[in-house]
Design an enzyme around this catalytic site. Structure first.
Site, PDB file in Angstrom:
ATOM      1  N   HIS A  20      12.443  -8.037   6.927  1.00  0.00           N
ATOM      2  CA  HIS A  20      10.973  -7.991   6.994  1.00  0.00           C
ATOM      3  C   HIS A  20      10.550  -8.690   8.278  1.00  0.00           C
ATOM      4  O   HIS A  20      10.486  -9.919   8.321  1.00  0.00           O
ATOM      5  CB  HIS A  20      10.360  -8.719   5.791  1.00  0.00           C
ATOM      6  CG  HIS A  20      10.739  -8.125   4.462  1.00  0.00           C
ATOM      7  ND1 HIS A  20       9.945  -7.224   3.791  1.00  0.00           N
ATOM      8  CD2 HIS A  20      11.831  -8.308   3.677  1.00  0.00           C
ATOM      9  CE1 HIS A  20      10.528  -6.892   2.645  1.00  0.00           C
ATOM     10  NE2 HIS A  20      11.681  -7.532   2.546  1.00  0.00           N
ATOM     11  N   PHE A  21      10.288  -7.919   9.334  1.00  0.00           N
ATOM     12  CA  PHE A  21       9.891  -8.516  10.611  1.00  0.00           C
ATOM     13  C   PHE A  21       8.365  -8.597  10.758  1.00  0.00           C
ATOM     14  O   PHE A  21       7.850  -8.956  11.809  1.00  0.00           O
ATOM     15  CB  PHE A  21      10.562  -7.814  11.788  1.00  0.00           C
ATOM     16  CG  PHE A  21      12.029  -8.191  11.957  1.00  0.00           C
ATOM     17  CD1 PHE A  21      12.584  -9.241  11.248  1.00  0.00           C
ATOM     18  CD2 PHE A  21      12.846  -7.488  12.844  1.00  0.00           C
ATOM     19  CE1 PHE A  21      13.936  -9.594  11.405  1.00  0.00           C
ATOM     20  CE2 PHE A  21      14.187  -7.840  13.007  1.00  0.00           C
ATOM     21  CZ  PHE A  21      14.731  -8.882  12.289  1.00  0.00           C
ATOM     22  N   LYS A  99      11.340   3.026   0.988  1.00  0.00           N
ATOM     23  CA  LYS A  99      11.433   1.859   0.119  1.00  0.00           C
ATOM     24  C   LYS A  99      10.648   2.145  -1.139  1.00  0.00           C
ATOM     25  O   LYS A  99       9.500   2.593  -1.073  1.00  0.00           O
ATOM     26  CB  LYS A  99      10.815   0.654   0.833  1.00  0.00           C
ATOM     27  CG  LYS A  99      10.872  -0.608   0.020  1.00  0.00           C
ATOM     28  CD  LYS A  99      12.286  -1.148  -0.041  1.00  0.00           C
ATOM     29  CE  LYS A  99      12.389  -2.384  -0.912  1.00  0.00           C
ATOM     30  NZ  LYS A  99      13.693  -3.033  -0.742  1.00  0.00           N
ATOM     31  N   ASP A 233      17.797  -9.321   3.574  1.00  0.00           N
ATOM     32  CA  ASP A 233      16.438  -9.460   3.024  1.00  0.00           C
ATOM     33  C   ASP A 233      15.720 -10.615   3.721  1.00  0.00           C
ATOM     34  O   ASP A 233      15.004 -11.399   3.086  1.00  0.00           O
ATOM     35  CB  ASP A 233      16.452  -9.653   1.500  1.00  0.00           C
ATOM     36  CG  ASP A 233      15.069  -9.412   0.879  1.00  0.00           C
ATOM     37  OD1 ASP A 233      14.152  -9.004   1.615  1.00  0.00           O
ATOM     38  OD2 ASP A 233      14.918  -9.639  -0.335  1.00  0.00           O
TER      39      ASP A 233
HETATM   40  O1  DOR Z   1      11.210 -12.615  -1.985  1.00  0.00           O
HETATM   41  C1  DOR Z   1      10.811 -11.565  -1.502  1.00  0.00           C
HETATM   42  N1  DOR Z   1      10.129 -11.534  -0.358  1.00  0.00           N
HETATM   43  N2  DOR Z   1      11.062 -10.425  -2.149  1.00  0.00           N
HETATM   44  C2  DOR Z   1      10.509  -9.269  -1.756  1.00  0.00           C
HETATM   45  O2  DOR Z   1      10.771  -8.272  -2.360  1.00  0.00           O
HETATM   46  C3  DOR Z   1       9.579  -9.209  -0.638  1.00  0.00           C
HETATM   47  C4  DOR Z   1       9.856 -10.301   0.302  1.00  0.00           C
HETATM   48  C5  DOR Z   1       8.774 -10.486   1.307  1.00  0.00           C
HETATM   49  O3  DOR Z   1       8.343  -9.500   1.928  1.00  0.00           O
HETATM   50  O4  DOR Z   1       8.370 -11.646   1.534  1.00  0.00           O
HETATM   51 ZN    ZN Z   2      12.714  -6.524  -2.442  1.00  0.00          ZN
HETATM   52 ZN    ZN Z   3      12.897  -7.331   0.923  1.00  0.00          ZN
END
Ligand code: DOR
Ligand code: ZN
Ligand code: ZN
Length: 367
Positions: A20-21, A99, A233
Site C-alpha cells: 500500500h504505497f 483486489k 502487505d
Molecule cells: O491492516 C491492514 N491495513 N489491513 C488491510 O487490509 C488494509 C491495510 C491498510 O491499507 O492500511
Molecule cells: Zn488486506
Molecule cells: Zn493489504
C-alpha cells in the site's frame, strides 16, 4: 545449496504482490517515491500496489490518473490493482489485477463476491458480519477479528472462481485454500510477530497477529513448501496515528524494506533453505502474475540483488527509507542487499542510492 562457505550471493530481485504505497490521497503515510525507494533498498524490484487509495482505483480514469502521478516517481518496476467491482471484463484489458475486499478494513467497506476469468484476484478474506469493531489490545484485536472470520470468508469463495488469498493468518485457512485450489500468501508479520509481543498499536493489523504457536506453525508450513509466496502487505500509518488509543489507531504495518533482509538472515543462519527463499520471494510470485521476472535467465528482466552474507546489520527505523519512520522489527538481524539493479540500471550500490526513478509500469498476465 549449503550457505556456510558462501560469502557473496546474487539473486533475482524480490517480488512483492501486496503493498500500500498510499498515492493518491494518503501521502502523509507514504508516496510512490518513498515506497519504491524503500522497496529498492530492501531488495524488492517489482511491487503491486493496492487500490484502497483516495480516490480508490476502480475504473479507467482513476487508474490512468494514478499511473500518471506515480510512474515518474517509481524506483522499482510496478503494477497496479483495480478494486473488483463493475466492468471487470473491460478493466482486465488494461491490467488483469484485482483486489476483492470481502469485509471492512482501512478505507474500505467490503463488497460482494465476484469472479473474473483469466485475472489475478487477491482477496482480503475477512467478513464484516463477524468483525467486532473495537478492540483494546493485541490479544483482544485477535479475538475481535478471529481466525474463524477468515475461514468463513474463504469457505464462501469455494467453487466461485480462481482466487489468491492474501495474508493468510491461520492454519485452517491453508487447508481450505488447498481444498479450493486457491493460491495464497503469508505476511512476514504473521511469521515473525505475534499477539503477545509488547508492540501495542504498532502491532495492530488486519487480519490480526495471532498466537505465538500459530506463527511457528505457519513458519513450519513455509519451510516445508506448503506456502506459495510471502508478500509484505506494507501498510504504513504515521506515528501520530499509531499513538492514539488502541481502538482508534489504524491497522497496518510497514515492512517492504525489511522482510527480504530478515529472510536472507534466516537463510544465513540455516533456518531456511536458500532455494525455498528464492521460490517464495521471487520465482513463485512472478509465476502467479505472469511476469518475466524472478529468475536469472535469458528473456527475463535484469532485476538483480547482491548480498555479502557476512554483513549482518541490525534493523533500525532511522536507517529505513519509507516515510512513516517506525518498524516493529527494531533490533532484528538482517542482511540487506549492497547492490540492487532494476531493468539493468543500478539503483543501489554499496548500500547507497546511485540511480533513481528508473522503474516502469508492467502489465501482468503476459507470457
Ligand atoms: O491492516 C491492514 N491495513 N489491513 C488491510 O487490509 C488494509 C491495510 C491498510 O491499507 O492500511
Ligand atoms: Zn488486506
Ligand atoms: Zn493489504
Amino acid at each position: 545449496i549449503g550457505t556456510k562457505e558462501i560469502k557473496g550471493l546474487i539473486l533475482p530481485g524480490a517480488i512483492d504482490l501486496h503493498v500500500h504505497f498510499r498515492e493518491p490521497g494518503y501521502e502523509e503515510k507514504e508516496d510512490f517515491y518513498t515506497g519504491t525507494l524503500s522497496a529498492a533498498f530492501g531488495g524488492v524490484t517489482f511491487i503491486m500496489d493496492m487500490p484502497n487509495t483516495n480516490p480508490p482505483v476502480k475504473d479507467i480514469s482513476s487508474f490512468q490518473d494514478k499511473l500518471r502521478r506515480v510512474a515518474p516517481k517509481a524506483n522499482v518496476d510496478f503494477s497496479l490493482y483495480f478494486m473488483l467491482g463493475n466492468n471487470a471484463e473491460i478493466l482486465k484489458e488494461v491490467n488483469p489485477a484485482f483486489k476483492l475486499y470481502m469485509g471492512e478494513t482501512t478505507n474500505v467497506e467490503g463488497g460482494e463476491i465476484k469472479s473474473v476469468e483469466n485475472a489475478f484476484i487477491s482477496v482480503h478474506a475477512e467478513l464484516s458480519e463477524c468483525i467486532r469493531r473495537e478492540s483494546k489490545n493485541l490479544r483482544d484485536h485477535d479475538l475481535a477479528r478471529p481466525e474463524s472470520c477468515e475461514v468463513k470468508a474463504v469457505k464462501m469463495l469455494l467453487g466461485k472462481g480462481n482466487y489468491h488469498i492474501a495474508h493468510v493468518s491461520s492454519i485452517d485457512t491453508i487447508d481450505l485454500c488447498k481444498a479450493g485450489r486457491f493460491t495464497y500468501e503469508v505476511t512476514p508479520h504473521h511469521l515473525f510477530l505475534h499477539r503477545d509481543m509488547p508492540l501495542g498499536t504498532y502491532g495492530k493489523v488486519n487480519p490480526p497477529l495471532r498466537a505465538k504457536w500459530m506463527a511457528e506453525k505457519l513458519w513450519e508450513e513455509l519451510i516445508n513448501g506448503r506456502i506459495d509466496i510471502v508478500a509484505s502487505d506494507h501498510a504504513p500509518h504515521t506515528i501520530e496515528e499509531k499513538e492514539q488509543e488502541f481502538f482508534a489507531a489504524p491497522a497496518g504495518i510497514p515492512e517492504v524494506e525489511t522482510y527480504v533482509p530478515i529472510f536472507m538472515y534466516m537463510v544465513k543462519i540455516g533456518k531456511l533453505h536458500l532455494s525455498r527463499a528464492v521460490e517464495i520471494l521471487m520465482q513463485r510470485p512472478a509465476e502467479l502474475v505472469g511476469v518475466k521476472k524472478g529468475k536469472i535467465e535469458e528473456g527475463y528482466d535484469a532485476d538483480l540483488i547482491a548480498f555479502n552474507l557476512n554483513d549482518i546489520k541490525k534493523i533500525r527505523a532511522k536507517d529505513l527509507h519509507y516515510k512513516c519512520g517506525w518498524t516493529p522489527y527494531e533490533g532484528f538481524n538482517a542482511l540487506f542487499p549492497h547492490t540492487v539493479i532494476v531493468g539493468g540500471e543500478t539503483v543501489v550500490e554499496n548500500y547507497e542510492l546511485v540511480g533513481e526513478r528508473t522503474g516502469k509500469f508492467v502489465r501482468i498476465g503476459g507470457e
